[in-house]
Scaffold this motif. Structure first.
Motif, PDB file in Angstrom:
ATOM      1  N   LEU A   1      -3.762   7.715  -3.910  1.00 35.47           N
ATOM      2  CA  LEU A   1      -2.914   8.903  -4.008  1.00 35.47           C
ATOM      3  C   LEU A   1      -3.572  10.125  -3.378  1.00 35.47           C
ATOM      4  CD1 LEU A   1      -1.341   8.630  -7.582  1.00 35.47           C
ATOM      5  CD2 LEU A   1      -0.088   8.863  -5.437  1.00 35.47           C
TER       6      LEU A   1
ATOM      7  N   CYS B   1       5.580  10.863  -5.616  1.00 36.11           N
ATOM      8  CA  CYS B   1       4.820   9.699  -5.137  1.00 36.11           C
ATOM      9  C   CYS B   1       4.558   8.678  -6.236  1.00 36.11           C
ATOM     10  CB  CYS B   1       3.485  10.156  -4.545  1.00 36.11           C
ATOM     11  SG  CYS B   1       3.620  11.158  -3.046  1.00 36.11           S
TER      12      CYS B   1
ATOM     13  N   ALA C   1       1.522   6.636  -0.118  1.00 34.17           N
ATOM     14  CA  ALA C   1       1.513   8.038  -0.560  1.00 34.17           C
ATOM     15  C   ALA C   1       1.652   8.983   0.630  1.00 34.17           C
ATOM     16  CB  ALA C   1       0.224   8.331  -1.326  1.00 34.17           C
TER      17      ALA C   1
END
Length: 298
Positions: free
Chosen positions: A115, A213, A178
């Motif tokens: 992420l 996300c 992401a």
């Protein structure tokens, strides 16, 4: 109560009702997918087996009894015994603890790393995007199993080293996902409004982009769990994962391959455990994707 307070309370109530309705329909859609429900049931059964292993297992998983070596499945040993007379059913039950430990620990490691890398690359762009994505491409250019084998061989055998090796190969796909989600949202009006209002890049990433996300990453992590399980079993099969006498499914399959002609159950039972659980993760991930991402629903 003032008009402003009334409108605020009414808005909050409407938001709560909309959220509850969305959760209801999502849960109904998931339960309407029998394959996804099957996957969830298998995963929950595995978790319960891992938690209550001392009460579910019928024997000590490491207790050897050479007089009962290579016994076929029967009343005393439900799934038979291995070459050292150890109960295969008990070893599979205790082995679920190791599998869950590896899957959860790898997921906890790769999700934040993927992420952070993906959102930073997608939001800042420029040289940050080029550097981060070229590093990601280097990891993606190698087959994950081969790269995990290389890292595991360099770090040495053991469960912890296997977790590190698998994590080093699992984060790039999360970062790519992401980044794609961030690129889609970066040009949105609400991001521009947040920038104009003086919000910092860290605040925008944390408050606006991260929540968008997360659902996609959760689905990807769930689908990756099957690959993590298979990679961990592969490392155990090659002697780079859990070490004897630890009841790890890949190591059990490796030890039983010498007897697979005359004593098929020694290699078949742990192999079936790997197959069923990996399939369950894939089915559960597909169902979760249909719920969390309406664009993917059929």
């Amino acid at each position: 109560m003032s008009l402003r307070e009334y409108l605020s309370s009414d808005t909050v109530t409407s938001m709560r009702q909309a959220t509850a309705q969305r959760v209801y329909w999502s849960l109904r859609a998931f339960l309407g997918n029998p394959l996804a429900v099957f996957g969830l049931v298998v995963i929950l059964a595995m978790i319960l087996a891992a938690i209550f292993a001392p009460w579910i297992a019928t024997h000590d998983p490491n207790a050897q009894n050479l007089s009962r070596a290579l016994q076929p499945p029967g009343e005393e040993n439900w799934l038979g015994t291995d070459e050292l007379g150890r109960d295969i059913f008990s070893r599979i039950v205790y082995g679920s603890r190791i599998s869950i430990y590896i899957v959860i620990l790898v997921s906890v490691i790769v999700a934040p790393v993927g992420l952070v890398v993906g959102m930073a690359a997608g939001y800042f762009g420029g040289w940050v995007d080029r550097v981060l994505m070229r590093v990601t491409d280097i990891f993606l250019s190698f087959p994950s199993l081969i790269l995990a084998l290389a890292f595991a061989a360099a770090l040495g055998p053991g469960i912890e080293n296997a977790v590190i090796a698998i994590s080093l190969t699992a984060w790039p796909s999360i970062a790519r996902l992401a980044r794609a989600e961030t690129l889609t949202m970066r040009a949105s009006d609400f991001i521009a409004a947040a920038q104009v209002s003086g919000a910092s890049a860290l605040r925008i990433l944390r408050r606006h982009i991260l929540p968008i996300c997360v659902p996609s990453v959760i689905v990807r992590i769930t689908l990756n769990m099957a690959g993590v399980l298979l990679t961990a079993a592969g490392l155990g099969f090659l002697g780079l994962g859990a070490q004897p006498p630890t009841p790890e499914w890949g190591a059990m399959t490796s030890a039983g391959r010498r007897f697979m002609i005359d004593s098929w159950w020694v290699v078949t039972m742990p192999g079936m455990a790997i197959l069923v659980v990996a399939l369950a993760f894939n089915l559960f991930g597909d169902g979760l994707r249909d719920v969390l991402d309406p664009r993917q629903s059929r």
